[in-house]
Design an enzyme around this catalytic site. Structure first.
Site, PDB file in Angstrom:
ATOM      1  N   LYS A   1       0.845  -1.180   0.237  1.00 49.35           N
ATOM      2  CA  LYS A   1       0.045   0.065  -0.025  1.00 49.35           C
ATOM      3  C   LYS A   1       0.693   1.312   0.062  1.00 49.35           C
ATOM      4  O   LYS A   1       0.466   2.258  -0.599  1.00 49.35           O
ATOM      5  CB  LYS A   1      -0.966  -0.166   1.135  1.00 49.35           C
TER       6      LYS A   1
ATOM      7  N   LYS B   1      -7.049 -10.353  -5.482  1.00 50.86           N
ATOM      8  CA  LYS B   1      -8.146 -10.144  -4.280  1.00 50.86           C
ATOM      9  C   LYS B   1      -9.343  -9.329  -4.732  1.00 50.86           C
ATOM     10  O   LYS B   1      -8.953  -8.467  -4.988  1.00 50.86           O
ATOM     11  CB  LYS B   1      -7.801 -10.308  -2.994  1.00 50.86           C
TER      12      LYS B   1
ATOM     13  N   LYS C   1     -12.317  -3.408  -2.369  1.00 50.72           N
ATOM     14  CA  LYS C   1     -12.985  -2.179  -2.271  1.00 50.72           C
ATOM     15  C   LYS C   1     -12.109  -0.914  -3.025  1.00 50.72           C
ATOM     16  O   LYS C   1     -12.588  -0.229  -3.443  1.00 50.72           O
ATOM     17  CB  LYS C   1     -13.111  -1.621  -0.797  1.00 50.72           C
TER      18      LYS C   1
END
Length: 443
Positions: free
Chosen positions: A212, A307, A310
């Site tokens: 991230k 995966k 969101k």
């Protein structure tokens, strides 16, 4: 063998043990025996074996009751199952309570974006049977939602919506505690205390932080993203959790939680804590992962190797739980497939095929073998049609119930307040122990 018969065998042991140690007859004998007699009146279905809690042979040698010891241990190995551990210091009234007998589970979902099929199949759907067997705490992890840039105007709204989805999916507040993470202040307090015992090197190894932070850039990443696993550890350890349902991508964070629990127990627990006026022993229970066999990692509709998330920029990569029928049909129609004939599970070269078959299996409630046989000769056109129908049929009742819940804000607020009160009682007790063990001046 019936549990009552096991209690009879234990009674034999207690008489032999108390004959050897008469001082402990009243306290130890009544506590353990009443505990097992209480179990004889409960359901025979228990969660874990007590074979590891066999009665020590050395306690019986003095009384000549080795034969009873061997017989009881053989019976335990033959299939007696129990979800509790026997504590000779616990009064019988506590030992018979359901919260004492049940193992504890905690889990939660972030209120960022919209809850999608991956959140549902990987977490929320699996909670429903767990609440019937375990002491369960399901919360909305809003403190975790601010580790990356977010819309302040949407956080409160998304938190309420996530709570409503929990309930709409079947979480029963008469069996499980549902609350908002930030409503129990012990989460943030314990996180700070744990941070002082967490080596920075442990956090630098976290894969999700590396991924991230690389995407967002160092200038756009706050310290909270680095310390996120410490807050997760706080969420788990506060409630002395036995198990934590986790997906494959969260196993590393849970392992850090386990290591941190052991580290704090070593640094501050045991005799060190007792010298400060505490009870001594371990401060935290070390939790175990609970990974469902299927659906723990639902993949993207546009890339079967990534995966479902969101944070994916394309809404077509996921099925949201509140998507209307026409949106679901359009997303499945456009989802990525391959050109191979027939459909099959577990082919590494066909990740999209495996993912879509798994989703169909979980939505339809069929076994993997049944789905494999049904779909082995299908083409993609036919399969996408039945997958769409299965998704709509499964999600529509959830959507209807969700609308009912959000239309009654007072009802939702009351349930969240009740859940937070129950959670805070347990969390505060743990937090006070940590403060004491770490040497803080008590109020």
């Amino acid at each position: 063998m019936r549990i009552a018969e096991h209690a009879a065998q234990i009674s034999l042991f207690l008489r032999a043990y108390c004959a050897a140690r008469p001082r402990s007859r009243g306290r130890m004998g009544r506590s353990v025996l009443s505990h097992f007699l209480n179990l004889s009146n409960t359901s025979p279905r228990f969660a874990s074996s007590v074979s590891s809690a066999q009665i020590p042979l050395k306690l019986l040698k003095k009384s000549g009751s080795v034969d009873q010891h061997c017989l009881l241990n053989r019976q335990i190995k033959a299939g007696f199952r129990c979800c509790c551990s026997v504590s000779v210091s616990q009064p019988a009234s506590q030992a018979s309570s359901s919260s004492y007998l049940r193992k504890r589970i905690v889990s939660g979902v972030q209120p960022t974006g919209t809850i999608h099929l991956g959140n549902y199949l990987g977490a929320i759907k699996n909670w429903i049977p767990l609440q019937n067997t375990y002491d369960t705490f399901f919360f909305i992890v809003d403190l975790h939602a601010i580790t990356l840039p977010y819309e302040t105007q949407q956080l409160s709204k998304a938190t309420r919506e996530t709570a409503a989805i929990y309930l709409a999916c079947g979480v029963d507040t008469s069996k499980a505690s549902v609350f908002v993470q930030s409503h129990v202040r012990a989460h943030a307090e314990l996180m700070w205390l744990l941070s002082s015992a967490t080596p920075v090197g442990w956090l630098n190894k976290m894969i999700q932080f590396k991924e991230k932070s690389r995407k967002a850039g160092d200038e756009n990443v706050g310290v909270a993203l680095l310390t996120y696993p410490v807050l997760m550890a706080s969420d788990i350890l506060l409630y002395q959790s036995d198990f934590v349902p986790v997906g494959e991508d969260q196993k590393q964070h849970l392992e850090l939680t386990r290591e941190l629990a052991e580290r704090v127990n070593y640094l501050y627990g045991g005799r060190k804590w007792k010298k400060l006026g505490g009870r001594g022993g371990t401060i935290f229970k070390v939790p175990e992962p609970l990974i469902p066999p299927e659906g723990a990692r639902v993949m993207s509709l546009t890339d079967g190797r990534s995966k479902m998330s969101k944070s994916d920029s394309s809404d077509h990569s996921r099925i949201n739980l509140l998507d209307p029928k026409d949106v679901i049909a359009n997303k499945i129609k456009r989802c990525k497939t391959d050109s191979a004939s027939g459909l099959e599970f577990d082919n590494p070269g066909r990740p999209e095929c495996n993912n879509l078959l798994t989703i169909y299996q979980l939505m339809s409630g069929r076994t993997k073998e049944e789905v494999a046989q049904e779909c082995q000769d299908m083409n993609w056109g036919v399969f996408k049609s039945i997958l769409t129908d299965a998704l709509i049929d499964h999600l529509q009742p959830i959507q209807v119930r969700y609308e009912e819940i959000v239309s009654d804000s007072a009802y939702l607020d009351r349930l969240l307040a009740e859940g937070a009160t129950k959670a805070a009682d347990i969390a505060d007790a743990t937090l006070n122990n940590v403060y004491q063990a770490m040497g803080f001046l008590r109020r």
